[in-house]
Design a protein around this motif. Structure first.
Motif, PDB file in Angstrom:
ATOM      1  N   MET A   1     -22.115  42.421 -22.904  1.00  0.00           N
ATOM      2  CA  MET A   1     -21.911  42.099 -24.289  1.00  0.00           C
ATOM      3  C   MET A   1     -20.662  41.216 -24.398  1.00  0.00           C
ATOM      4  O   MET A   1     -19.643  41.496 -23.787  1.00  0.00           O
ATOM      5  N   LYS A   2     -20.749  40.187 -25.197  1.00  0.00           N
ATOM      6  CA  LYS A   2     -19.635  39.261 -25.358  1.00  0.00           C
ATOM      7  C   LYS A   2     -18.550  39.874 -26.226  1.00  0.00           C
ATOM      8  O   LYS A   2     -18.809  40.757 -27.048  1.00  0.00           O
ATOM      9  N   LYS A   3     -17.329  39.369 -26.037  1.00  0.00           N
ATOM     10  CA  LYS A   3     -16.197  39.993 -26.719  1.00  0.00           C
ATOM     11  C   LYS A   3     -16.273  39.850 -28.236  1.00  0.00           C
ATOM     12  O   LYS A   3     -15.857  40.761 -28.951  1.00  0.00           O
ATOM     13  N   TYR A   4     -16.813  38.756 -28.758  1.00  0.00           N
ATOM     14  CA  TYR A   4     -16.884  38.614 -30.214  1.00  0.00           C
ATOM     15  C   TYR A   4     -18.023  39.438 -30.813  1.00  0.00           C
ATOM     16  O   TYR A   4     -17.962  39.829 -31.970  1.00  0.00           O
ATOM     17  N   GLN A   5     -19.037  39.726 -30.017  1.00  0.00           N
ATOM     18  CA  GLN A   5     -20.065  40.672 -30.458  1.00  0.00           C
ATOM     19  C   GLN A   5     -19.451  42.064 -30.592  1.00  0.00           C
ATOM     20  O   GLN A   5     -19.734  42.785 -31.546  1.00  0.00           O
ATOM     21  N   LYS A   6     -18.590  42.430 -29.639  1.00  0.00           N
ATOM     22  CA  LYS A   6     -17.898  43.717 -29.711  1.00  0.00           C
ATOM     23  C   LYS A   6     -16.984  43.769 -30.923  1.00  0.00           C
ATOM     24  O   LYS A   6     -16.835  44.820 -31.552  1.00  0.00           O
ATOM     25  N   LEU A   7     -16.365  42.641 -31.257  1.00  0.00           N
ATOM     26  CA  LEU A   7     -15.499  42.607 -32.434  1.00  0.00           C
ATOM     27  C   LEU A   7     -16.299  42.877 -33.702  1.00  0.00           C
ATOM     28  O   LEU A   7     -15.882  43.680 -34.540  1.00  0.00           O
ATOM     29  N   ILE A   8     -17.443  42.249 -33.835  1.00  0.00           N
ATOM     30  CA  ILE A   8     -18.281  42.459 -35.020  1.00  0.00           C
ATOM     31  C   ILE A   8     -18.744  43.909 -35.095  1.00  0.00           C
ATOM     32  O   ILE A   8     -18.683  44.539 -36.158  1.00  0.00           O
ATOM     33  N   ILE A   9     -19.189  44.463 -33.979  1.00  0.00           N
ATOM     34  CA  ILE A   9     -19.615  45.865 -33.949  1.00  0.00           C
ATOM     35  C   ILE A   9     -18.440  46.778 -34.275  1.00  0.00           C
ATOM     36  O   ILE A   9     -18.580  47.751 -35.021  1.00  0.00           O
ATOM     37  N   SER A  10     -17.274  46.453 -33.749  1.00  0.00           N
ATOM     38  CA  SER A  10     -16.081  47.258 -34.019  1.00  0.00           C
ATOM     39  C   SER A  10     -15.725  47.230 -35.502  1.00  0.00           C
ATOM     40  O   SER A  10     -15.387  48.263 -36.091  1.00  0.00           O
ATOM     41  N   TYR A  42     -16.566  50.481 -24.938  1.00  0.00           N
ATOM     42  CA  TYR A  42     -15.407  50.276 -24.076  1.00  0.00           C
ATOM     43  C   TYR A  42     -15.478  51.269 -22.915  1.00  0.00           C
ATOM     44  O   TYR A  42     -15.295  52.462 -23.104  1.00  0.00           O
ATOM     45  N   LYS A  43     -15.750  50.758 -21.764  1.00  0.00           N
ATOM     46  CA  LYS A  43     -15.959  51.588 -20.571  1.00  0.00           C
ATOM     47  C   LYS A  43     -14.649  52.040 -19.955  1.00  0.00           C
ATOM     48  O   LYS A  43     -13.581  51.537 -20.260  1.00  0.00           O
ATOM     49  N   GLY A  44     -14.750  52.992 -19.068  1.00  0.00           N
ATOM     50  CA  GLY A  44     -13.615  53.429 -18.279  1.00  0.00           C
ATOM     51  C   GLY A  44     -12.723  54.422 -18.987  1.00  0.00           C
ATOM     52  O   GLY A  44     -13.080  55.006 -20.021  1.00  0.00           O
ATOM     53  N   LYS A  45     -11.564  54.603 -18.388  1.00  0.00           N
ATOM     54  CA  LYS A  45     -10.601  55.577 -18.898  1.00  0.00           C
ATOM     55  C   LYS A  45     -10.145  55.224 -20.308  1.00  0.00           C
ATOM     56  O   LYS A  45     -10.022  56.107 -21.159  1.00  0.00           O
ATOM     57  N   GLU A  46      -9.904  53.947 -20.567  1.00  0.00           N
ATOM     58  CA  GLU A  46      -9.474  53.536 -21.901  1.00  0.00           C
ATOM     59  C   GLU A  46     -10.504  53.881 -22.956  1.00  0.00           C
ATOM     60  O   GLU A  46     -10.170  54.332 -24.044  1.00  0.00           O
ATOM     61  N   LEU A  71      -8.613  48.203 -33.376  1.00  0.00           N
ATOM     62  CA  LEU A  71      -7.406  48.314 -32.565  1.00  0.00           C
ATOM     63  C   LEU A  71      -7.746  48.360 -31.078  1.00  0.00           C
ATOM     64  O   LEU A  71      -7.040  47.780 -30.253  1.00  0.00           O
ATOM     65  N   MET A  72      -8.835  49.029 -30.744  1.00  0.00           N
ATOM     66  CA  MET A  72      -9.258  49.081 -29.344  1.00  0.00           C
ATOM     67  C   MET A  72      -9.698  47.698 -28.865  1.00  0.00           C
ATOM     68  O   MET A  72      -9.429  47.305 -27.731  1.00  0.00           O
ATOM     69  N   TRP A  73     -10.372  46.947 -29.736  1.00  0.00           N
ATOM     70  CA  TRP A  73     -10.760  45.588 -29.372  1.00  0.00           C
ATOM     71  C   TRP A  73      -9.510  44.737 -29.131  1.00  0.00           C
ATOM     72  O   TRP A  73      -9.447  43.992 -28.149  1.00  0.00           O
ATOM     73  N   LEU A  74      -8.524  44.845 -30.016  1.00  0.00           N
ATOM     74  CA  LEU A  74      -7.273  44.106 -29.843  1.00  0.00           C
ATOM     75  C   LEU A  74      -6.584  44.470 -28.536  1.00  0.00           C
ATOM     76  O   LEU A  74      -6.101  43.598 -27.812  1.00  0.00           O
ATOM     77  N   TYR A  75      -6.552  45.755 -28.241  1.00  0.00           N
ATOM     78  CA  TYR A  75      -5.942  46.196 -26.991  1.00  0.00           C
ATOM     79  C   TYR A  75      -6.685  45.611 -25.793  1.00  0.00           C
ATOM     80  O   TYR A  75      -6.079  45.088 -24.858  1.00  0.00           O
ATOM     81  N   THR A  76      -8.013  45.686 -25.824  1.00  0.00           N
ATOM     82  CA  THR A  76      -8.826  45.263 -24.689  1.00  0.00           C
ATOM     83  C   THR A  76      -8.760  43.763 -24.445  1.00  0.00           C
ATOM     84  O   THR A  76      -8.643  43.326 -23.300  1.00  0.00           O
ATOM     85  N   TYR A  77      -8.821  42.969 -25.511  1.00  0.00           N
ATOM     86  CA  TYR A  77      -8.955  41.523 -25.332  1.00  0.00           C
ATOM     87  C   TYR A  77      -7.694  40.710 -25.636  1.00  0.00           C
ATOM     88  O   TYR A  77      -7.647  39.529 -25.314  1.00  0.00           O
ATOM     89  N   VAL A  78      -6.681  41.329 -26.244  1.00  0.00           N
ATOM     90  CA  VAL A  78      -5.483  40.566 -26.584  1.00  0.00           C
ATOM     91  C   VAL A  78      -4.236  41.147 -25.918  1.00  0.00           C
ATOM     92  O   VAL A  78      -3.451  40.417 -25.311  1.00  0.00           O
ATOM     93  N   LEU A  79      -4.046  42.452 -26.001  1.00  0.00           N
ATOM     94  CA  LEU A  79      -2.797  43.059 -25.561  1.00  0.00           C
ATOM     95  C   LEU A  79      -2.792  43.604 -24.140  1.00  0.00           C
ATOM     96  O   LEU A  79      -1.734  43.729 -23.538  1.00  0.00           O
ATOM     97  N   LYS A  80      -3.941  43.954 -23.633  1.00  0.00           N
ATOM     98  CA  LYS A  80      -4.027  44.604 -22.325  1.00  0.00           C
ATOM     99  C   LYS A  80      -3.527  43.676 -21.221  1.00  0.00           C
ATOM    100  O   LYS A  80      -3.967  42.539 -21.118  1.00  0.00           O
ATOM    101  N   PRO A  81      -2.605  44.183 -20.428  1.00  0.00           N
ATOM    102  CA  PRO A  81      -2.131  43.341 -19.326  1.00  0.00           C
ATOM    103  C   PRO A  81      -3.253  43.117 -18.317  1.00  0.00           C
ATOM    104  O   PRO A  81      -4.024  44.018 -18.007  1.00  0.00           O
ATOM    105  N   GLU A  82      -3.320  41.900 -17.839  1.00  0.00           N
ATOM    106  CA  GLU A  82      -4.357  41.578 -16.859  1.00  0.00           C
ATOM    107  C   GLU A  82      -4.012  42.184 -15.516  1.00  0.00           C
ATOM    108  O   GLU A  82      -2.850  42.309 -15.158  1.00  0.00           O
ATOM    109  N   LYS A  83      -5.040  42.559 -14.779  1.00  0.00           N
ATOM    110  CA  LYS A  83      -4.835  43.103 -13.448  1.00  0.00           C
ATOM    111  C   LYS A  83      -4.410  41.991 -12.509  1.00  0.00           C
ATOM    112  O   LYS A  83      -4.985  40.899 -12.511  1.00  0.00           O
TER     113      LYS A  83
END
Length: 89
Positions: A1-10, A42-46, A71-83
């Motif tokens: 699923m694309k990130k903007y689709q997740k934003l709309i669903i969120s 949003y998969k995983g521990k987060e 807020l979870m979308w913002l964390y996942t796609y904007v604020l989350k530090p990249e690995k």
């Protein structure tokens, strides 16, 4: 699923959370459903941590104003530090 689709669903899921201001018993249905949807979006521990927070937020009265999905979308796609990937020589 694309990130903007997740934003709309969120955004839609956050909007559904506001229904309880008009019809308070909706929280009994929405709290567990929102936690389930959070783990699917949003998969995983987060995602699991966000699901618990979402469930509590939706189950408690007067906390429905917090846009947890957005807020979870913002964390996942904007604020989350990249690995960081390291290359071994």
């Amino acid at each position: 699923m694309k990130k903007y689709q997740k934003l709309i669903i969120s955004l839609l899921c956050d909007g559904l959370g506001y229904v309880s201001f008009i019809f308070p018993p909706f929280d009994f249905i929405w709290a567990p459903l929102s936690a389930y949807f959070m783990t699917k979006l949003y998969k995983g521990k987060e995602g699991r941590v966000a699901a618990v927070i979402t469930f509590v937020e939706e189950a408690l009265p007067f906390f429905d104003v917090i846009p947890t999905f957005s807020l979870m979308w913002l964390y996942t796609y904007v604020l989350k530090p990249e690995k960081k990937t390291t290359i071994k020589a």
